[in-house]
Design a protein around this motif. Structure first.
Motif, mmCIF file in Angstrom:
data_model
loop_
_atom_site.group_PDB
_atom_site.id
_atom_site.type_symbol
_atom_site.label_atom_id
_atom_site.label_comp_id
_atom_site.label_asym_id
_atom_site.label_seq_id
_atom_site.Cartn_x
_atom_site.Cartn_y
_atom_site.Cartn_z
ATOM 1 N N LEU A 212 39.569 -26.057 91.696
ATOM 2 C CA LEU A 212 40.250 -25.760 90.434
ATOM 3 C C LEU A 212 40.082 -24.291 90.047
ATOM 4 O O LEU A 212 41.026 -23.634 89.607
ATOM 5 N N SER A 213 38.875 -23.782 90.227
ATOM 6 C CA SER A 213 38.580 -22.393 89.901
ATOM 7 C C SER A 213 39.482 -21.452 90.697
ATOM 8 O O SER A 213 40.103 -20.542 90.142
ATOM 9 N N LYS A 214 39.553 -21.689 91.989
ATOM 10 C CA LYS A 214 40.344 -20.821 92.858
ATOM 11 C C LYS A 214 41.840 -20.977 92.595
ATOM 12 O O LYS A 214 42.569 -19.996 92.487
ATOM 13 N N GLU A 215 42.290 -22.204 92.474
ATOM 14 C CA GLU A 215 43.724 -22.479 92.317
ATOM 15 C C GLU A 215 44.286 -21.960 91.000
ATOM 16 O O GLU A 215 45.407 -21.464 90.943
ATOM 17 N N PHE A 216 43.484 -22.065 89.937
ATOM 18 C CA PHE A 216 43.993 -21.701 88.610
ATOM 19 C C PHE A 216 43.349 -20.441 88.036
ATOM 20 O O PHE A 216 43.536 -20.121 86.870
ATOM 21 N N ASN A 217 42.583 -19.737 88.877
ATOM 22 C CA ASN A 217 42.027 -18.447 88.489
ATOM 23 C C ASN A 217 41.167 -18.524 87.224
ATOM 24 O O ASN A 217 41.309 -17.738 86.298
ATOM 25 N N SER B 150 36.988 -19.342 86.015
ATOM 26 C CA SER B 150 35.618 -19.503 86.509
ATOM 27 C C SER B 150 35.123 -20.931 86.287
ATOM 28 O O SER B 150 35.599 -21.646 85.400
ATOM 29 N N ILE B 151 34.172 -21.331 87.080
ATOM 30 C CA ILE B 151 33.572 -22.659 86.922
ATOM 31 C C ILE B 151 32.890 -22.753 85.564
ATOM 32 O O ILE B 151 32.968 -23.786 84.893
ATOM 33 N N ASN B 152 32.257 -21.687 85.134
ATOM 34 C CA ASN B 152 31.616 -21.675 83.818
ATOM 35 C C ASN B 152 32.647 -21.987 82.721
ATOM 36 O O ASN B 152 32.377 -22.763 81.811
ATOM 37 N N ASN C 296 32.358 -14.764 91.572
ATOM 38 C CA ASN C 296 30.911 -14.646 91.758
ATOM 39 C C ASN C 296 30.360 -14.435 90.348
ATOM 40 O O ASN C 296 30.388 -13.320 89.827
ATOM 41 N N GLU C 297 29.923 -15.499 89.718
ATOM 42 C CA GLU C 297 29.542 -15.483 88.314
ATOM 43 C C GLU C 297 28.224 -14.756 88.031
ATOM 44 O O GLU C 297 27.801 -14.660 86.896
#
Length: 147
Positions: A50-55, A57-59, A92-93
Motif C-alpha cells: 500500500l505504501s509503495k502503490e499509493f505513495n 508512508s507506513i507510519n 525509509n522512515e
C-alpha cells in the motif's frame, strides 16, 4: 485518524471503487471492505504494498502513531514529503530526504553535517561557532546514525 479511515480516504482520493482498489494491490474486494470497516487491518507485507502503490508512508497508513525524526540530523519528519526513499522508491522512515538520497547518505561524516549546520543554522544570539558545534554534536550523538 484510524487506519480504516486513512485507507478509505486514499481509495476515494484516487477515485477507486473497493473492487478497483483491491485489483490494484491484488487482494479481494472483501479484504478492502473489512479494512475500511475496521474488522481487520492489512498485515505488514500489505502495508508495504500500500505504501509503495499509493505513495504513503507506513507510519501515515497506521495513523501516525509515532513522531518520526531523521536519525541523521534530528529534524522532525512531519509529513511524507520529507521522508527519504530507497532506490526502489520505498520510504525509509528513519531519515529525511536531505540526509539520505537515492539509497546513500549525503553526510558521510558527522563533521561534514556539523560544518553544514554551523554555516546554515541561524545564530541570532551570536553564540561562538565552537560552542554551537559542541551543542549540535551533543544532539547528533544521540541519533541512531551517529551512535
Amino acid at each position: 485518524m484510524k487506519t480504516q479511515d486513512i485507507l478509505k480516504n486514499i481509495r476515494e482520493k484516487n477515485n477507486l471503487t473497493q473492487e478497483q482498489f483491491a485489483e490494484r494491490i491484488n487482494v479481494t474486494r472483501q479484504a478492502v471492505s473489512r479494512w475500511e470497516t475496521g474488522e481487520t487491518q492489512p498485515n505488514t507485507e500489505m502495508l508495504k504494498v500500500l505504501s509503495k502503490e499509493f505513495n504513503v508512508s507506513i507510519n501515515t497508513l497506521l495513523g501516525a502513531p509515532r513522531q518520526l525524526f531523521c536519525q541523521c540530523c534530528g529534524m522532525p519528519l512531519g509529513d511524507d514529503a520529507m521522508i527519504s526513499r530507497e532506490i526502489d522508491g520505498t520510504f525509509n522512515e528513519d531519515y529525511c530526504k536531505w540526509c539520505y538520497t537515492d539509497g546513500k547518505f549525503v553526510y558521510t561524516t558527522k563533521d561534514s553535517l556539523l560544518d553544514f549546520l554551523i554555516s546554515h543554522m541561524p545564530n541570532p544570539e551570536n553564540t561562538p561557532d565552537a560552542e554551537r558545534r559542541k551543542m549540535f554534536d551533543s544532539h547528533l550523538s544521540q541519533l541512531k546514525h551517529w551512535k
